[in-house]
Design a protein around this motif. Structure first.
Motif, short mmCIF file in Angstrom:
data_model
loop_
_atom_site.label_atom_id
_atom_site.label_comp_id
_atom_site.label_asym_id
_atom_site.label_seq_id
_atom_site.Cartn_x
_atom_site.Cartn_y
_atom_site.Cartn_z
N THR A 241 -5.34 0.00 1.41
CA THR A 241 -4.78 0.80 0.15
C THR A 241 -3.90 0.25 -0.40
N ALA A 242 -3.06 -0.61 0.18
CA ALA A 242 -1.80 -1.61 -0.58
C ALA A 242 -2.71 -2.65 -1.24
N ARG A 243 -3.58 -3.20 -0.64
CA ARG A 243 -4.44 -4.37 -1.22
C ARG A 243 -4.95 -3.94 -2.62
N ALA A 244 -5.49 -2.68 -2.55
CA ALA A 244 -6.51 -2.20 -3.53
C ALA A 244 -5.34 -1.98 -4.75
N ASN A 245 -4.21 -1.47 -4.45
CA ASN A 245 -3.25 -1.20 -5.54
C ASN A 245 -2.95 -2.34 -6.04
N ILE A 246 -2.48 -3.22 -5.40
CA ILE A 246 -2.17 -4.57 -6.19
C ILE A 246 -3.38 -5.13 -7.05
N CYS A 247 -4.61 -5.16 -6.36
CA CYS A 247 -5.83 -5.69 -7.04
C CYS A 247 -6.12 -4.95 -8.31
N ARG A 248 -5.80 -3.47 -8.19
CA ARG A 248 -5.99 -2.81 -9.44
C ARG A 248 -5.21 -2.80 -10.58
N VAL A 249 -3.93 -2.93 -10.30
CA VAL A 249 -2.88 -3.22 -11.37
C VAL A 249 -2.93 -4.59 -11.78
N ALA A 250 -3.27 -5.78 -11.00
CA ALA A 250 -2.91 -6.99 -11.29
C ALA A 250 -3.28 -7.55 -12.53
N TYR A 251 -4.47 -6.87 -13.16
CA TYR A 251 -5.06 -7.49 -14.35
C TYR A 251 -4.65 -6.67 -15.90
#
Length: 393
Positions: A241-251
């Motif tokens: 969940t944490a990794r996905a949230n970072i990846c989702r907002v990264a771009y």
């Protein structure tokens, strides 16, 4: 007031668990030959094996070029261009983070470029044929998967020079983002990538456009999400969940949808680039040093907006009678967060002194000490940049 704008987001984003196994069929839509381009870390080998198998299953013949380094080298780009020409390759596939993506972009646009790609105008269109390109992302942060920019280091000159180039043709045709691929990132890379996302949002945040409520709200959401989730990911690296949230907002900060209709700034990145190019340091690490220094130097240009950010994102208590106190508290809190995630906040912490400040500032303004500047809103000239470096020391 919001300005008129045109929005164009052509990249196909394929997000989620196991999505890297779709790469073969995605590449095959464009070509049956592919340059597989990646960095040199051992961590990537299991992923590369899956990608190779996916390409084989799709009937794609591939050639490999590894060895991408942080602050990617022009000499490796030239080698990739030679390989593409020699084998008549029709697709460039990056596997990695920002450096690999930027290297792949230069190969894609440079193979048939009419002239030396290093001399390409920073904002000029490219009229020669472009090779389609895609990426399997392993490190979120730069937003290069959706951006029209690419950073490259000219290692053919001494001292080396790092520049950022812009062209619509730098856009990827697709980006595959599986947050599971970030589980094995070293903590320092996780932290640096997270700070890069935060800094992109702050570069957009400090616009000269009035009443940009949508922009400010999205930027605050991105910053708060990253600050929360990077701390979780550092303690529990396989927390999806944490990794996905970072990846989702990264771009998000680099998407056209983010800053259309507003005047973005992008001042700090242009102060940072000479430092990473000269000292071969990590992009996100130097941003973590430069951003608070820039804030200390520039906050008086828009005290209400700096105060809003410090309250809404950096935990400062609002003191409307003494807003500067609020801003200073917010900057201190940001620096504390930076140290908590393992990044430095001073150049002296990583062994950089003031001996090259004039040289670095000269690079930032492209040698034009009298008229050159960085930043579209807070326009920092040669002497300003030196003062910011001093605050960062």
């Amino acid at each position: 007031m919001l300005q008129n704008y045109v929005q164009y987001n052509p990249e196909k984003i394929i997000f989620g668990k196991g999505t890297e196994c779709q790469v073969g069929q995605e590449v095959a839509r464009y070509s049956k030959t592919c340059l597989l381009h990646y960095d040199g870390g051992d961590y990537i080998n299991p992923l590369l094996d899956r990608i190779r198998q996916s390409l084989k299953d799709a009937g794609v013949t591939f050639y490999e070029l590894g060895g991408v380094e942080p602050n990617p080298r022009l000499t490796l780009v030239r080698k990739g261009i030679e390989m593409v020409k020699e084998h008549n390759i029709g697709f460039v596939l990056a596997v990695g983070g920002g450096s690999t993506m930027d290297s792949a972009k230069f190969i894609s646009v440079g193979t048939y470029y009419d002239g030396d790609i290093w001399n390409h105008g920073r904002f000029a269109p490219i009229h020669t044929p472009i090779i389609p390109k895609g990426v399997v992302l392993t490190l979120p942060g730069t937003g290069s998967e959706v951006s029209t920019s690419a950073v490259i280091r000219n290692d053919e000159v001494d001292p080396e020079i790092k520049n950022c180039f812009f062209a619509e043709e730098f856009r990827f045709d697709f980006a595959i983002i599986n947050p599971e691929l970030t589980y094995t990132l070293p903590p320092s890379q996780t932290a640096a990538g997270a700070y890069d996302i935060i800094s992109h949002s702050m570069e957009d945040y400090f616009t000269s456009t009035e009443d940009a409520e949508y922009l400010w709200g999205v930027c605050e959401t991105v910053i708060n999400s990253v600050m929360k989730n990077v701390q979780i990911a550092l303690k529990d690296p396989t927390n999806y969940t944490a990794r996905a949230n970072i990846c989702r907002v990264a771009y998000v900060p680099l998407e056209d949808i983010m800053d259309r209709g507003t005047q973005y700034n992008f001042c700090v990145h242009n102060i940072e680039k000479p430092v990473t190019g000269t000292y071969h340091s990590t992009h996100g690490k130097i941003l973590a040093i430069m951003m608070p220094a820039w804030m200390k130097y520039c906050y008086k240009t828009n005290i209400p907006l700096f105060m809003r950010l410090c309250v809404n994102c950096f935990g400062a208590k609002p003191d409307y009678d003494h807003p500067e106190k609020t801003i200073m508290e917010g900057i201190r809190n940001l620096e504390h967060f930076t140290h908590d995630i393992g990044l430095p906040t001073r150049l002296s912490e990583i062994g950089i002194d003031d001996s090259k400040f004039e040289y670095l500032a000269d690079l930032a303004v492209w040698g034009d000490r009298e008229n050159g500047y960085v930043g579209q809103v807070t326009k920092m000239k040669f002497e300003d940049i030196i003062e910011i470096y001093k605050l960062a020391l």
